[in-house]
Design a protein around this motif. Structure first.
Motif, PDB file in Angstrom:
ATOM      1  N   ARG A 107       0.829  -1.204   0.000  1.00 11.96           N
ATOM      2  CA  ARG A 107       0.000   0.000   0.000  1.00 11.96           C
ATOM      3  C   ARG A 107       0.867   1.259   0.000  1.00 11.96           C
ATOM      4  N   GLU A 108       0.256   2.355  -0.422  1.00 15.54           N
ATOM      5  CA  GLU A 108       0.932   3.653  -0.411  1.00 15.54           C
ATOM      6  C   GLU A 108       1.121   4.121   1.030  1.00 15.54           C
ATOM      7  N   ASN A 109       2.141   4.903   1.260  1.00 12.23           N
ATOM      8  CA  ASN A 109       2.387   5.497   2.569  1.00 12.23           C
ATOM      9  C   ASN A 109       2.776   6.964   2.362  1.00 12.23           C
ATOM     10  N   PRO A 110       1.796   7.769   1.910  1.00 17.37           N
ATOM     11  CA  PRO A 110       2.122   9.148   1.534  1.00 17.37           C
ATOM     12  C   PRO A 110       2.343  10.055   2.739  1.00 17.37           C
ATOM     13  N   ALA A 111       3.160  11.079   2.541  1.00 17.01           N
ATOM     14  CA  ALA A 111       3.293  12.141   3.531  1.00 17.01           C
ATOM     15  C   ALA A 111       2.197  13.149   3.231  1.00 17.01           C
ATOM     16  N   GLY A 112       1.513  13.604   4.270  1.00 18.73           N
ATOM     17  CA  GLY A 112       0.433  14.567   4.074  1.00 18.73           C
ATOM     18  C   GLY A 112      -0.880  14.018   4.594  1.00 18.73           C
ATOM     19  N   PRO A 113      -2.004  14.551   4.090  1.00 16.14           N
ATOM     20  CA  PRO A 113      -3.312  14.116   4.583  1.00 16.14           C
ATOM     21  C   PRO A 113      -3.559  12.623   4.356  1.00 16.14           C
ATOM     22  N   LEU A 114      -4.036  11.955   5.405  1.00 20.14           N
ATOM     23  CA  LEU A 114      -4.291  10.517   5.350  1.00 20.14           C
ATOM     24  C   LEU A 114      -5.472  10.200   6.261  1.00 20.14           C
ATOM     25  N   GLU A 115      -6.309   9.271   5.841  1.00 23.03           N
ATOM     26  CA  GLU A 115      -7.416   8.826   6.683  1.00 23.03           C
ATOM     27  C   GLU A 115      -6.960   7.620   7.486  1.00 23.03           C
ATOM     28  N   GLU A 116      -7.209   7.683   8.804  1.00 23.13           N
ATOM     29  CA  GLU A 116      -6.745   6.656   9.728  1.00 23.13           C
ATOM     30  C   GLU A 116      -7.883   6.207  10.626  1.00 23.13           C
ATOM     31  N   LEU A 117      -7.717   5.034  11.206  1.00 20.70           N
ATOM     32  CA  LEU A 117      -8.652   4.534  12.212  1.00 20.70           C
ATOM     33  C   LEU A 117      -8.005   4.661  13.584  1.00 20.70           C
ATOM     34  N   TRP A 118      -8.750   5.231  14.521  1.00 18.03           N
ATOM     35  CA  TRP A 118      -8.315   5.353  15.903  1.00 18.03           C
ATOM     36  C   TRP A 118      -9.449   4.848  16.778  1.00 18.03           C
ATOM     37  N   GLN A 119      -9.125   4.308  17.935  1.00 10.96           N
ATOM     38  CA  GLN A 119     -10.145   3.886  18.890  1.00 10.96           C
ATOM     39  C   GLN A 119      -9.982   4.695  20.166  1.00 10.96           C
ATOM     40  N   HIS A 120     -11.084   5.232  20.682  1.00 16.75           N
ATOM     41  CA  HIS A 120     -11.054   5.984  21.936  1.00 16.75           C
ATOM     42  C   HIS A 120     -11.069   4.984  23.084  1.00 16.75           C
ATOM     43  N   GLU A 121      -9.955   4.331  23.257  1.00 15.92           N
ATOM     44  CA  GLU A 121      -9.846   3.186  24.153  1.00 15.92           C
ATOM     45  C   GLU A 121     -10.017   3.548  25.626  1.00 15.92           C
ATOM     46  N   LEU A 122      -9.490   4.672  26.053  1.00 17.71           N
ATOM     47  CA  LEU A 122      -9.605   5.058  27.460  1.00 17.71           C
ATOM     48  C   LEU A 122     -10.788   5.987  27.693  1.00 17.71           C
ATOM     49  N   GLY A 123     -11.682   6.048  26.742  1.00 18.26           N
ATOM     50  CA  GLY A 123     -12.885   6.869  26.856  1.00 18.26           C
ATOM     51  C   GLY A 123     -14.103   6.022  26.544  1.00 18.26           C
ATOM     52  N   CYS A 124     -14.854   6.424  25.543  1.00 26.12           N
ATOM     53  CA  CYS A 124     -16.128   5.778  25.219  1.00 26.12           C
ATOM     54  C   CYS A 124     -15.970   4.484  24.417  1.00 26.12           C
ATOM     55  N   GLY A 125     -14.767   4.207  23.918  1.00 27.35           N
ATOM     56  CA  GLY A 125     -14.534   2.988  23.149  1.00 27.35           C
ATOM     57  C   GLY A 125     -14.871   3.102  21.670  1.00 27.35           C
ATOM     58  N   ALA A 126     -15.338   4.266  21.248  1.00 28.64           N
ATOM     59  CA  ALA A 126     -15.754   4.441  19.853  1.00 28.64           C
ATOM     60  C   ALA A 126     -14.578   4.321  18.889  1.00 28.64           C
ATOM     61  N   TRP A 127     -14.879   3.781  17.695  1.00 31.01           N
ATOM     62  CA  TRP A 127     -13.927   3.742  16.596  1.00 31.01           C
ATOM     63  C   TRP A 127     -14.137   4.997  15.774  1.00 31.01           C
ATOM     64  N   LEU A 128     -13.039   5.671  15.418  1.00 35.24           N
ATOM     65  CA  LEU A 128     -13.107   6.933  14.702  1.00 35.24           C
ATOM     66  C   LEU A 128     -12.336   6.865  13.400  1.00 35.24           C
ATOM     67  N   LYS A 129     -12.850   7.547  12.399  1.00 38.59           N
ATOM     68  CA  LYS A 129     -12.108   7.758  11.155  1.00 38.59           C
ATOM     69  C   LYS A 129     -11.562   9.177  11.246  1.00 38.59           C
ATOM     70  N   VAL A 130     -10.245   9.285  11.323  1.00 42.46           N
ATOM     71  CA  VAL A 130      -9.564  10.564  11.520  1.00 42.46           C
ATOM     72  C   VAL A 130      -8.826  10.920  10.236  1.00 42.46           C
ATOM     73  N   ARG A 131      -9.006  12.132   9.783  1.00 46.23           N
ATOM     74  CA  ARG A 131      -8.200  12.644   8.659  1.00 46.23           C
ATOM     75  C   ARG A 131      -7.138  13.532   9.295  1.00 46.23           C
ATOM     76  N   ARG A 132      -5.866  13.122   9.128  1.00 52.79           N
ATOM     77  CA  ARG A 132      -4.743  13.780   9.800  1.00 52.79           C
ATOM     78  C   ARG A 132      -3.620  14.018   8.806  1.00 52.79           C
ATOM     79  N   ASP A 133      -2.963  15.155   8.931  1.00 51.41           N
ATOM     80  CA  ASP A 133      -1.783  15.438   8.115  1.00 51.41           C
ATOM     81  C   ASP A 133      -0.603  14.760   8.798  1.00 51.41           C
TER      82      ASP A 133
END
Length: 94
Positions: free
Chosen positions: A42-68
């Motif tokens: 897979r590509e591994n570009p520098a710059g904006p990327l969509e990632e999955l994060w889990q709020h593990e120490l909070g509500c437990g929700a799975w998030l789709k984060v767009r991060r540079d």
């Protein structure tokens, strides 16, 4: 770095666990070649990327984060299920 959980508000990133890039996943019955390409080629570009994060120490929700990935600026956060990434067997987004 702070992540704005849609359910809990802005929190320190230490409450969250990075779960990988938010990429389309091959079907479970896809062959070994399809999975090899998905994992290793897979590509591994520098710059904006969509990632999955889990709020593990909070509500437990799975998030789709767009991060540079260069500046770590948060460009957007939505619940993974609202982004069309449904949970599979309670283990997080498909």
């Amino acid at each position: 770095m702070r992540i704005a959980c849609p359910l809990c508000g802005a929190r320190d990133r230490r409450e969250f666990t990075y779960r990988g890039a938010a990429l389309p996943v091959p079907a479970l019955d896809a062959g070994a070649e399809a999975w090899s390409v998905h994992v290793h080629l897979r590509e591994n570009p520098a710059g904006p990327l969509e990632e999955l994060w889990q709020h593990e120490l909070g509500c437990g929700a799975w998030l789709k984060v767009r991060r540079d990935t260069v500046t770590h600026a948060m460009l957007g956060v939505v619940l993974a299920e609202d982004a069309g990434l449904a949970a599979r067997d309670g283990e997080g987004p498909a």
